[in-house]
Design a protein around this motif. Structure first.
Motif, PDB file in Angstrom:
ATOM      1  N   THR A 112      22.198   4.341   4.531  1.00  0.00           N
ATOM      2  CA  THR A 112      22.699   3.191   3.784  1.00  0.00           C
ATOM      3  C   THR A 112      23.064   2.036   4.714  1.00  0.00           C
ATOM      4  O   THR A 112      23.220   0.902   4.263  1.00  0.00           O
ATOM      5  CB  THR A 112      23.947   3.582   2.959  1.00  0.00           C
ATOM      6  OG1 THR A 112      24.898   4.231   3.820  1.00  0.00           O
ATOM      7  CG2 THR A 112      23.591   4.526   1.830  1.00  0.00           C
ATOM      8  N   ASP A 113      23.204   2.303   5.990  1.00  0.00           N
ATOM      9  CA  ASP A 113      23.491   1.242   6.958  1.00  0.00           C
ATOM     10  C   ASP A 113      22.244   0.439   7.327  1.00  0.00           C
ATOM     11  O   ASP A 113      22.354  -0.650   7.900  1.00  0.00           O
ATOM     12  CB  ASP A 113      24.083   1.824   8.245  1.00  0.00           C
ATOM     13  CG  ASP A 113      25.562   2.164   8.117  1.00  0.00           C
ATOM     14  OD1 ASP A 113      26.193   1.681   7.158  1.00  0.00           O
ATOM     15  OD2 ASP A 113      26.078   2.910   8.964  1.00  0.00           O
ATOM     16  N   SER A 114      21.079   0.972   7.050  1.00  0.00           N
ATOM     17  CA  SER A 114      19.847   0.291   7.443  1.00  0.00           C
ATOM     18  C   SER A 114      19.691  -1.034   6.720  1.00  0.00           C
ATOM     19  O   SER A 114      19.857  -1.123   5.497  1.00  0.00           O
ATOM     20  CB  SER A 114      18.628   1.170   7.158  1.00  0.00           C
ATOM     21  OG  SER A 114      17.438   0.490   7.494  1.00  0.00           O
ATOM     22  N   LYS A 115      19.346  -2.069   7.452  1.00  0.00           N
ATOM     23  CA  LYS A 115      19.050  -3.378   6.877  1.00  0.00           C
ATOM     24  C   LYS A 115      17.574  -3.492   6.516  1.00  0.00           C
ATOM     25  O   LYS A 115      17.127  -4.540   6.045  1.00  0.00           O
ATOM     26  CB  LYS A 115      19.416  -4.490   7.878  1.00  0.00           C
ATOM     27  CG  LYS A 115      20.853  -4.475   8.354  1.00  0.00           C
ATOM     28  CD  LYS A 115      21.847  -4.640   7.216  1.00  0.00           C
ATOM     29  CE  LYS A 115      23.273  -4.678   7.758  1.00  0.00           C
ATOM     30  NZ  LYS A 115      24.261  -4.785   6.658  1.00  0.00           N
ATOM     31  N   HIS A 116      16.841  -2.436   6.761  1.00  0.00           N
ATOM     32  CA  HIS A 116      15.389  -2.454   6.571  1.00  0.00           C
ATOM     33  C   HIS A 116      14.952  -1.228   5.769  1.00  0.00           C
ATOM     34  O   HIS A 116      14.084  -0.467   6.199  1.00  0.00           O
ATOM     35  CB  HIS A 116      14.676  -2.480   7.917  1.00  0.00           C
ATOM     36  CG  HIS A 116      15.243  -3.460   8.894  1.00  0.00           C
ATOM     37  ND1 HIS A 116      15.172  -4.817   8.710  1.00  0.00           N
ATOM     38  CD2 HIS A 116      15.925  -3.271  10.063  1.00  0.00           C
ATOM     39  CE1 HIS A 116      15.753  -5.436   9.725  1.00  0.00           C
ATOM     40  NE2 HIS A 116      16.222  -4.517  10.559  1.00  0.00           N
ATOM     41  N   LYS A 117      15.552  -1.030   4.630  1.00  0.00           N
ATOM     42  CA  LYS A 117      15.294   0.179   3.847  1.00  0.00           C
ATOM     43  C   LYS A 117      13.820   0.305   3.458  1.00  0.00           C
ATOM     44  O   LYS A 117      13.242   1.385   3.540  1.00  0.00           O
ATOM     45  CB  LYS A 117      16.165   0.198   2.584  1.00  0.00           C
ATOM     46  CG  LYS A 117      16.057   1.510   1.811  1.00  0.00           C
ATOM     47  CD  LYS A 117      17.035   1.580   0.647  1.00  0.00           C
ATOM     48  CE  LYS A 117      16.539   0.784  -0.527  1.00  0.00           C
ATOM     49  NZ  LYS A 117      17.271   1.137  -1.787  1.00  0.00           N
ATOM     50  N   GLU A 118      13.190  -0.793   3.062  1.00  0.00           N
ATOM     51  CA  GLU A 118      11.795  -0.722   2.638  1.00  0.00           C
ATOM     52  C   GLU A 118      10.897  -0.323   3.797  1.00  0.00           C
ATOM     53  O   GLU A 118      10.007   0.516   3.655  1.00  0.00           O
ATOM     54  CB  GLU A 118      11.363  -2.067   2.061  1.00  0.00           C
ATOM     55  CG  GLU A 118       9.941  -2.055   1.505  1.00  0.00           C
ATOM     56  CD  GLU A 118       9.555  -3.371   0.864  1.00  0.00           C
ATOM     57  OE1 GLU A 118       8.338  -3.608   0.708  1.00  0.00           O
ATOM     58  OE2 GLU A 118      10.464  -4.156   0.527  1.00  0.00           O
ATOM     59  N   ALA A 119      11.136  -0.917   4.971  1.00  0.00           N
ATOM     60  CA  ALA A 119      10.323  -0.581   6.143  1.00  0.00           C
ATOM     61  C   ALA A 119      10.560   0.860   6.569  1.00  0.00           C
ATOM     62  O   ALA A 119       9.620   1.577   6.933  1.00  0.00           O
ATOM     63  CB  ALA A 119      10.660  -1.538   7.291  1.00  0.00           C
ATOM     64  N   ALA A 120      11.823   1.296   6.536  1.00  0.00           N
ATOM     65  CA  ALA A 120      12.147   2.667   6.929  1.00  0.00           C
ATOM     66  C   ALA A 120      11.492   3.669   5.982  1.00  0.00           C
ATOM     67  O   ALA A 120      10.953   4.697   6.412  1.00  0.00           O
ATOM     68  CB  ALA A 120      13.657   2.863   6.938  1.00  0.00           C
TER      69      ALA A 120
ATOM     70  N   GLU B 208       4.335  -4.695  13.180  1.00  0.00           N
ATOM     71  CA  GLU B 208       5.389  -5.402  12.448  1.00  0.00           C
ATOM     72  C   GLU B 208       6.625  -4.542  12.211  1.00  0.00           C
ATOM     73  O   GLU B 208       7.689  -5.036  11.833  1.00  0.00           O
ATOM     74  CB  GLU B 208       4.853  -5.904  11.104  1.00  0.00           C
ATOM     75  CG  GLU B 208       4.695  -4.855   9.999  1.00  0.00           C
ATOM     76  CD  GLU B 208       3.474  -3.946  10.154  1.00  0.00           C
ATOM     77  OE1 GLU B 208       3.238  -3.133   9.243  1.00  0.00           O
ATOM     78  OE2 GLU B 208       2.757  -4.067  11.170  1.00  0.00           O
ATOM     79  N   ILE B 209       6.513  -3.221  12.437  1.00  0.00           N
ATOM     80  CA  ILE B 209       7.641  -2.299  12.256  1.00  0.00           C
ATOM     81  C   ILE B 209       7.651  -1.331  13.431  1.00  0.00           C
ATOM     82  O   ILE B 209       6.835  -0.414  13.492  1.00  0.00           O
ATOM     83  CB  ILE B 209       7.529  -1.501  10.930  1.00  0.00           C
ATOM     84  CG1 ILE B 209       7.428  -2.432   9.728  1.00  0.00           C
ATOM     85  CG2 ILE B 209       8.748  -0.571  10.781  1.00  0.00           C
ATOM     86  CD1 ILE B 209       7.154  -1.713   8.417  1.00  0.00           C
ATOM     87  N   LYS B 210       8.558  -1.532  14.361  1.00  0.00           N
ATOM     88  CA  LYS B 210       8.639  -0.670  15.536  1.00  0.00           C
ATOM     89  C   LYS B 210       9.691   0.406  15.319  1.00  0.00           C
ATOM     90  O   LYS B 210      10.828   0.112  14.971  1.00  0.00           O
ATOM     91  CB  LYS B 210       8.995  -1.479  16.781  1.00  0.00           C
ATOM     92  CG  LYS B 210       9.095  -0.619  18.043  1.00  0.00           C
ATOM     93  CD  LYS B 210       9.511  -1.426  19.252  1.00  0.00           C
ATOM     94  CE  LYS B 210       9.638  -0.525  20.485  1.00  0.00           C
ATOM     95  NZ  LYS B 210      10.083  -1.274  21.677  1.00  0.00           N
ATOM     96  N   VAL B 211       9.311   1.667  15.544  1.00  0.00           N
ATOM     97  CA  VAL B 211      10.223   2.804  15.381  1.00  0.00           C
ATOM     98  C   VAL B 211      10.525   3.405  16.752  1.00  0.00           C
ATOM     99  O   VAL B 211       9.606   3.745  17.505  1.00  0.00           O
ATOM    100  CB  VAL B 211       9.619   3.887  14.463  1.00  0.00           C
ATOM    101  CG1 VAL B 211      10.560   5.080  14.361  1.00  0.00           C
ATOM    102  CG2 VAL B 211       9.326   3.311  13.085  1.00  0.00           C
TER     103      VAL B 211
END
Length: 434
Positions: A313-321, A63-66
Motif C-alpha cells: 500500500t506504500d507503493s506510489k506505482h501500484k499499476e506498474a508493480a 519504462e519500469i525498472k525493478v
C-alpha cells in the motif's frame, strides 16, 4: 467491542467478499499519476533467481525498472515488512508466503490489485487463487510458486519387502507396521514436530479451515474434527512405534534417508532437491505418488510452502508493480528463469505442464514426474490462514515437540495450540468468536 480498524477491515472483507472503503492506504490515489512516466520499483524477496528475472524484465521494459533486494524469509521478513510499513517505507513489491498474507493485510500492508490482475485468475489453480484473495473480491497478491503434498518412497525397498504404495491413510498405517515387522531397524517415515507447515498441509487435505471470519469476528478452529483426525492418526503411529519421532533436517534424519533406515517421506513437490542433497547415495531409487486419501477413491492434497508476489500500500506505482507481478508469474520466459535459476515449482497452471519443467535428475526413472505433479496440484484443497500463523506454528513446535518426544497423546498438544492462538488474537485486539 475492542477491535483494531485494520482488523475490522480484514474480517469484514473476508466474510462479505468486499473491500471496505477506507481500508487502503492514503497513497492509493497517487497511483495513476505516478505511473504516467518512467518508474523505479523495489522488490523485497528471498528466492534465488528473482534478480535474474528482473534483469530480463528491465531489458524489455525500460519504462519500469525493478530492483530486487535480497531479504531473509519467513517470520523475519514479515517482521521487517511490518516495521517498514509503520514508517511508510515498505517496498513496492513483496515476496510473501501464503500463510503470511492475512498478517500483512491486517496491518494494512498489501494493496488490493484486483483491477490490475483480476483477469489472471484463469492462470492458476482455484485453491491457490483462493489463498491470495482470502475468499473476497479483493486480490492481495499473485501466486508465484506452490508446494502440493505427495508421497515419496524408496521403490527398491518397497519391492524388496513386497509393499504396495498406500492409497489411503489406513493403508499407510498398515504399511508402516509392515515395515517394522519386516525390519525393526527401518521406519516407513517420521513425524517431525519441528515442521508445522507439513502438519498444516495434512490438516488442509483433511478439510481443516483453521481461521475463518463471521462479520467482524475471527474464528479459530485449530482443533476441529479434521485436524483432530490428523493429530490422532499420527499420534497413534508415534505412540505404537510404527513411525519414527525424530525431527527432519537433522544429521540423523539425513543419514536415515541416505541409508534406507527411513524408506518414505510425505513431502511437497520440491522434495527432489532436498533428497539430492541429503541422500545422494539413493539417486534413482525413489518414486513419487499422490498423497494417501482419507476416503478411498478421493483425490485431494494439501500444500507445504509456496509464495506470492504482492504490492504494498506504500507503493506510489501500484499499476506498474502489478504489471511486473503479472509478468513474473505468468510469462513463459519469466517462469523459465524462475524454474532454472530458483528451482521453484510455478503456481501458473500452464507452466506446470509445459516445457519449462524437466524431469528432476534425482527422479530420472520417473519421466512423468511433473505430469503427475501437475495433476496432483490441481487437487489442492483451499487453505484458510489467519493473522497470527506465527503464534500457531510456534505453539505447534512447543506442544507437539514434547508430545512426540514423550510418545504422548497429541490431543492435549492440539488443545494447547488452539488456546495459545486464540489468546494471542485477543491480546492483539481482534474480536474472537467461539
Amino acid at each position: 467491542m475492542k477491535i483494531r480498524v485494520t482488523a475490522a477491515c480484514t474480517a469484514v472483507a473476508l466474510a462479505a467478499g468486499v473491500l471496505l472503503t477506507g481500508c487502503g492506504s492514503s497513497g492509493d490515489g497517487d497511483t495513476d499519476a505516478a505511473d504516467s512516466g518512467p518508474v523505479s520499483l523495489t522488490y523485497w524477496a528471498w528466492a534465488p533467481g528473482l534478480d535474474k528475472a528482473a534483469a530480463v524484465w528491465n531489458e524489455k521494459h525500460p519504462e519500469i525498472k525493478v530492483t530486487v533486494q535480497k531479504q531473509a524469509s519467513g517470520d523475519d521478513l514479515v517482521t521487517k515488512i511490518i516495521t517498514a510499513a509503520k514508517a511508510h517505507k515498505a517496498p513496492d513489491l513483496i515476496q510473501a508466503e501464503y500463510q503470511a498474507l492475512p498478517t500483512m493485510i491486517s496491518n494494512d500492508i498489501l494493496a488490493d490489485i484486483s483491477d490490475e490482475v483480476g483477469g489472471s485468475k484463469k492462470d492458476f489453480p482455484d485453491g491457490l487463487w483462493q489463498q491470495v484473495t482470502l475468499g473476497s473480491d479483493a486480490v492481495y497478491a499473485l501466486p508465484q510458486d506452490s508446494g502440493p503434498l505427495m508421497f515419496y518412497y524408496r521403490q527398491d525397498l518397497f519391492e524388496q519387502y513386497g509393499l504396495k504404495v498406500p492409497t489411503t491413510w489406513d493403508e499407510f498405517a498398515e504399511t508402516a507396521r509392515a515395515v517394522k515387522k519386516a525390519d525393526p531397524s527401518r521406519s516407513l517415515t517420521t513425524f517431525s514436530a519441528t515442521d508445522p507447515g507439513l502438519f498444516a498441509g495434512l490438516a488442509q487435505q483433511a478439510g481443516a479451515r483453521w481461521w475463518t471470519t463471521e462479520g467482524e469476528t475471527w474464528k479459530v478452529a485449530l482443533s476441529d474434527d479434521a485436524t483432530t483426525k490428523v493429530a490422532d492418526f499420527w499420534g497413534g503411529l508415534v505412540k505404537e512405534g510404527a513411525v519414527d519421532n525424530q525431527p527432519m533436517y537433522t544429521p540423523a534424519w539425513n543419514k536415515a534417508l541416505n541409508t534406507g533406515k527411513q524408506i518414505a517421506w510425505v513431502s511437497a513437490v520440491w522434495a527432489p532437491g532436498v533428497l539430492s542433497s541429503v541422500a545422494p547415495d539413493t539417486k534413482g531409487k525413489w518414486a513419487m505418488a499422490p498423497l494417501p486419501q482419507w476416503t478411498a477413491g478421493e483425490q485431494t492434497t494439501g500444500s507445504w510452502g509456496g509464495s506470492t508476489t504482492a504490492v504494498s500500500t506504500d507503493s506510489k506505482h501500484k499499476e506498474a508493480a502489478a504489471k511486473f507481478a503479472t509478468w513474473l508469474n505468468t510469462d513463459p520466459e519469466a517462469l523459465s528463469v524462475l524454474v532454472k535459476e530458483g528451482g521453484i515449482y510455478p503456481a501458473a497452471t500452464a507452466a506446470q505442464s509445459g516445457d519449462v519443467l524437466t524431469t528432476p535428475e534425482f527422479f530420472a526413472n520417473q519421466p512423468d514426474f511433473y505430469a503427475t505433479a501437475a495433476q496432483i496440484s490441481q487437487t489442492t484443497s483451499p487453505a484458510a490462514w489467519g493473522p497470527n500463523v506465527n503464534v500457531a506454528y510456534q505453539s505447534f513446535k512447543d506442544a507437539f515437540g514434547k508430545a512426540a518426544k514423550d510418545k504422548a497423546d497429541f490431543g492435549s498438544a492440539l488443545t494447547a495450540m488452539q488456546d495459545a492462538t486464540v489468546a494471542d488474537l485477543k491480546k492483539q485486539g481482534f474480536e474472537v468468536g467461539e
